[in-house]
Design a protein around this motif. Structure first.
Motif, PDB file in Angstrom:
ATOM      1  N   PHE A  58       0.835  -1.200   0.000  1.00  0.00           N
ATOM      2  CA  PHE A  58       0.000   0.000   0.000  1.00  0.00           C
ATOM      3  C   PHE A  58       0.868   1.247   0.000  1.00  0.00           C
ATOM      4  O   PHE A  58       1.785   1.382   0.813  1.00  0.00           O
ATOM      5  CB  PHE A  58      -0.897   0.057   1.249  1.00  0.00           C
ATOM      6  N   CYS A  75      -3.462   2.966  -0.782  1.00  0.00           N
ATOM      7  CA  CYS A  75      -3.865   2.317  -2.033  1.00  0.00           C
ATOM      8  C   CYS A  75      -2.879   1.227  -2.416  1.00  0.00           C
ATOM      9  O   CYS A  75      -1.667   1.441  -2.416  1.00  0.00           O
ATOM     10  CB  CYS A  75      -3.939   3.359  -3.153  1.00  0.00           C
ATOM     11  N   ASN A  76      -3.415   0.071  -2.747  1.00  0.00           N
ATOM     12  CA  ASN A  76      -2.642  -1.017  -3.330  1.00  0.00           C
ATOM     13  C   ASN A  76      -3.048  -1.035  -4.804  1.00  0.00           C
ATOM     14  O   ASN A  76      -4.164  -1.479  -5.124  1.00  0.00           O
ATOM     15  CB  ASN A  76      -2.970  -2.335  -2.628  1.00  0.00           C
ATOM     16  N   ALA A 109      -6.698  -2.040  -6.388  1.00  0.00           N
ATOM     17  CA  ALA A 109      -7.574  -0.959  -6.853  1.00  0.00           C
ATOM     18  C   ALA A 109      -7.955  -1.187  -8.316  1.00  0.00           C
ATOM     19  O   ALA A 109      -9.121  -1.023  -8.692  1.00  0.00           O
ATOM     20  CB  ALA A 109      -6.881   0.392  -6.684  1.00  0.00           C
ATOM     21  N   LEU A 137     -12.768   4.093  -2.536  1.00  0.00           N
ATOM     22  CA  LEU A 137     -11.311   4.009  -2.545  1.00  0.00           C
ATOM     23  C   LEU A 137     -10.739   5.385  -2.210  1.00  0.00           C
ATOM     24  O   LEU A 137     -11.393   6.391  -2.455  1.00  0.00           O
ATOM     25  CB  LEU A 137     -10.806   3.558  -3.913  1.00  0.00           C
ATOM     26  N   PRO A 138      -9.541   5.504  -1.705  1.00  0.00           N
ATOM     27  CA  PRO A 138      -8.640   4.433  -1.292  1.00  0.00           C
ATOM     28  C   PRO A 138      -9.087   3.831   0.035  1.00  0.00           C
ATOM     29  O   PRO A 138     -10.126   4.226   0.583  1.00  0.00           O
ATOM     30  CB  PRO A 138      -7.307   5.164  -1.145  1.00  0.00           C
ATOM     31  N   CYS A 139      -8.299   2.898   0.547  1.00  0.00           N
ATOM     32  CA  CYS A 139      -8.564   2.320   1.866  1.00  0.00           C
ATOM     33  C   CYS A 139      -8.156   3.355   2.911  1.00  0.00           C
ATOM     34  O   CYS A 139      -6.975   3.675   3.025  1.00  0.00           O
ATOM     35  CB  CYS A 139      -7.749   1.049   2.074  1.00  0.00           C
TER      36      CYS A 139
END
Length: 134
Positions: free
Chosen positions: A29, A58-59, A63, A77-79
């Protein structure tokens, strides 16, 4: 339904933010955004609150898979990962990726959510390795 995954650390805020960034990076991430909620509320409302930051993690491969399944998933998104003072401890909280499946009811997102959850859980576990449970 719980929508968070939370651990408490017995460390100062700045160290917790740094360690959280490192743990997330180890799981693929990157941090796209960082919102210093404490500074923002002070500047905009002259309101004092405890240390509180939101990291937009974000990965990219995950994503991409999610967006290929549902273009509107970008709304989730993002996480988001929150690092905040919680009494004498620092809380690190991640939005449970399974929330996107529950909210959208798109079953094809389940494998992406499950992998994201495994990676976030691994990052949170790395943060608590060697610490007593709080």
């Amino acid at each position: 339904m719980r929508y968070d995954r939370t651990v408490h650390l017995d460390t100062d805020f700045a160290t917790a933010v740094s360690r959280t960034r490192e743990a997330l990076a180890a799981q693929g991430f990157g941090i796209l955004t960082e919102i210093d909620v404490t500074a923002t509320l002070k500047a905009k409302l002259d309101h004092d609150m405890e240390d509180y930051v939101i990291l937009g993690a974000c990965n990219p491969p995950l994503a991409h898979r999610a967006l290929e399944t549902d273009r509107s998933i970008g709304l989730l998104l993002p996480c988001n990962v929150v690092v905040r003072r919680d009494g004498d401890h620092t809380a690190v909280q991640a939005l449970d990726p399974n929330t996107m499946v529950a909210l959208t009811e798109i079953d094809a997102l389940r494998p992406v959510a499950e992998e994201a959850a495994r990676r976030l859980d691994a990052a949170l576990a790395a943060l608590t390795a060697g610490e007593e449970k709080v």
